[in-house]
Design a protein around this motif. Structure first.
Motif, short mmCIF file in Angstrom:
data_model
loop_
_atom_site.label_atom_id
_atom_site.label_comp_id
_atom_site.label_asym_id
_atom_site.label_seq_id
_atom_site.Cartn_x
_atom_site.Cartn_y
_atom_site.Cartn_z
N LEU A 60 0.86 -1.18 0.00
CA LEU A 60 0.00 0.00 0.00
C LEU A 60 0.90 1.23 0.00
CD1 LEU A 60 -2.66 -1.00 2.69
CD2 LEU A 60 -3.11 -0.64 0.26
N CYS A 95 -3.70 6.40 -1.09
CA CYS A 95 -4.47 7.34 -0.27
C CYS A 95 -3.55 8.43 0.25
CB CYS A 95 -5.15 6.61 0.90
SG CYS A 95 -4.04 5.65 1.93
N ALA A 117 -2.75 3.71 11.84
CA ALA A 117 -4.08 3.30 12.32
C ALA A 117 -5.11 3.36 11.20
CB ALA A 117 -4.51 4.19 13.49
N ALA A 118 -5.04 4.40 10.37
CA ALA A 118 -6.00 4.51 9.26
C ALA A 118 -5.87 3.31 8.33
CB ALA A 118 -5.78 5.81 8.51
N LEU A 119 -4.65 2.84 8.15
CA LEU A 119 -4.42 1.67 7.28
C LEU A 119 -4.61 0.35 8.01
CD1 LEU A 119 -1.29 2.93 5.32
CD2 LEU A 119 -3.65 2.77 4.50
N ARG A 120 -4.87 0.42 9.31
CA ARG A 120 -5.05 -0.78 10.13
C ARG A 120 -3.80 -1.66 10.11
NH1 ARG A 120 -9.53 -1.69 12.18
NH2 ARG A 120 -9.44 -3.96 12.04
N GLN A 122 -13.29 1.88 14.00
CA GLN A 122 -13.35 1.74 12.54
C GLN A 122 -14.39 0.70 12.15
OE1 GLN A 122 -9.04 1.18 12.20
NE2 GLN A 122 -8.99 2.92 10.79
N ASP A 170 -14.26 -1.66 10.16
CA ASP A 170 -13.72 -3.02 10.16
C ASP A 170 -14.01 -3.71 11.49
OD1 ASP A 170 -11.37 -2.53 7.76
OD2 ASP A 170 -11.96 -0.83 9.00
N GLU A 171 -13.86 -2.97 12.58
CA GLU A 171 -14.16 -3.53 13.91
C GLU A 171 -15.65 -3.83 14.04
OE1 GLU A 171 -11.78 -4.25 15.98
OE2 GLU A 171 -10.24 -3.25 14.77
N GLY A 194 -8.08 2.15 5.38
CA GLY A 194 -7.49 0.87 4.98
C GLY A 194 -8.47 0.00 4.21
#
Lengths: 240, 240
Positions: free
Chosen positions: A123, A148, A170-173, B68, B70-71, B133
Motif C-alpha cells: 500500500l 491514499c 491506524a487509518a491503514l489498520r 473503525q 472493520d471492527e 485501509g
C-alpha cells in the motif's frame, strides 16, 4: 538492508517526491516577471521555505489551533514578500495564486514510475504536512499515484509529531512496524522510527540546489537508497 | 439538472460503487462450503448488513468512542453467526478472514470506467463509512481509482452526521456547495444536502437483489442518473 518488506510505504512529498525549490522558484520568477520586477527566485523560494518549520511549530506547540499548510504557506508568502521588500508588488488574488505554486511542483524524474513499481508490492500513501487538497492537486499535476493521502489533515498536527505517523498506520489498520516512512530528511525518519515505523532514506542531493555537498544518512536506516527505483529494487518490486 | 459542475465528487462506496450484497454472499457461501455447512448466503449477507446502522449509531450517539468500520463488521459477524445458529462453526482466524469480505467486493460494472471519466472533470474521493485501509484495499481489488479517501476515519464519526461531509470538504479546501455527494441512498444525500453539498442520485436497482421494485429518488436531487456513466454524461465528462 534485509528487513522484511513493509505492508505500506508512507511517503514524504516535499523534497522526497517533488522538487519544491525548483517548482516554487519557477512560479516566483513568472510572477515577478509579470510585474516587471527583478528577484532572485531561488533565494525567494529558500526564504519562503524557511518560514515553514516555525509556522508549523506554532501548531505543534499548541500555541495555535491546527491550520492547513495551505494557510501557512499563504501567510508565509506575505511575510517573505515583506521581508524582501516586495510588500506592495502583488494584490491579494495574485498572492493567492502564487501560494498555489505548492500544488504545481515538478516530480523528481524517478518518482512517478517508481511509485507505480512500489504500489505493486505495498500500500502506498502520501504522509506529508500538506493538506489533502494540496496533495490531491499536486499528485494530479506531478503524475504521482498512491492509494491514499494521510498526514497532517488526518492527525490535525504536523510531522515530526508522533501522532501523525501513528494516525497514518491506524487509518491503514497496520502496526507501525508493518509500515515504512520513505523520506530524504533524517529528522522525518528519526521521528517515524521513534514511533515504531521502519525507515527508508532516499538521497535527494539536489533538494537545496546544485553545488551542495551530497547529504549523508545520519543513522543506519532500514533502507538507504540512491533514489526510488533503487528502493524498489531493494524491496524486490518487479521492473516494468 | 443544470447546476454548475462540482469541483469535487464525493462517492458513497457500499452500494453506489460496489455490490456489497453479492460480494459478501459469495464470501459467505465459500466460507460455509469449506466447513461443509449449508446457509442462505444472501440472507446471511442481509442479516450482517442489518447490524450496520445500529452499530454505527452507537458511535454517532456518543455511546461508544469512534471505532473503525472493520471492527464493527467483525463484531457484527459474531452477532450474525450467533443469531443464525452458527456460533461454533468458525474459529477466530476464519472469522477475521470472512470479515475481510468487505475489502473484496465487486464493483458495479460501470464504476471503474465512469470513475475515470469523472476524474477528468473533478477531484474524486471516497466518502464512505469504511476506514481508509478498507477503502484502499477495496479500491485495489475492485479497480476503482479516486484522488483520495475521505469519510469516517477523517471525521472520526459516521455518515449521515454532518461533520463527515464537512470534514471532507474542508480537507479538499472547498466550500460545501462546490462539492457533490454521489450516492444511491436518499438518506446519505439528504444529509449531504443539509450540510450544504450538492447531491447526485444514482439508481442501483440491484443493491438488495433482483426482483425488488426499482428505487425512486425521494427528492429533486441536483442530478438523478441511471448509472455513473449517465452522471458523467450529464456533467459533460468526455467519453473515452
Amino acid at each position: 538492508m534485509s528487513a522484511p518488506a513493509p505492508k505500506a510505504l508512507l511517503f514524504d512529498v516535499f523534497g522526497t517526491l517533488t522538487d519544491w525549490r525548483g517548482g516554487v522558484a519557477r512560479a516566483v520568477a513568472a510572477a515577478f516577471a509579470a510585474r516587471g520586477a527583478a528577484v532572485d527566485a531561488h533565494a525567494f523560494a529558500d526564504a519562503w521555505r524557511g518560514e515553514y518549520q516555525p509556522a508549523m511549530e506554532r501548531v505543534r506547540s499548541g500555541a495555535r489551533p491546527y491550520a492547513q499548510l495551505d494557510e501557512l504557506h499563504r501567510e508565509n508568502l506575505d511575510r517573505t514578500l515583506a521581508r524582501m521588500g516586495f510588500e506592495g508588488l502583488f494584490d491579494e488574488d495574485e498572492r493567492d495564486a502564487l501560494a498555489r505554486a505548492w500544488e504545481r511542483l515538478p516530480p523528481w524524474p524517478d518518482a512517478p514510475g517508481a511509485l507505480e513499481r512500489l504500489r505493486a508490492i505495498a500500500l502506498t500513501a502520501a504522509c506529508s504536512n500538506g493538506s489533502v487538497g494540496l496533495m490531491a492537486r499536486l499528485a494530479r499535476h506531478a503524475g504521482l499515484r498512491w492509494d491514499c493521502i494521510l498526514g497532517a489533515d488526518l492527525a490535525r498536527d504536523y510531522k515530526p509529531r508522533a501522532g501523525v505517523y501513528l494516525a497514518a498506520c491506524a487509518a491503514l489498520r497496520l502496526r507501525p512496524e508493518e509500515t515504512a516512512m520513505v523520506a530524504c530528511h533524517d529528522h522525518d525518519l528519526a521521528a517515524a522510527r521513534a514511533a515504531g515505523l521502519r525507515a527508508a532514506w532516499i538521497a535527494r542531493p539536489l533538494e537545496h540546489g546544485p553545488g551542495r555537498p551530497a547529504p549523508e544518512p545520519e543513522q543506519e536506516w532500514d533502507w538507504i537508497a540512491r533514489d526510488l527505483h533503487d528502493l524498489a529494487d531493494q524491496l524486490g518490486a518487479p521492473r516494468p
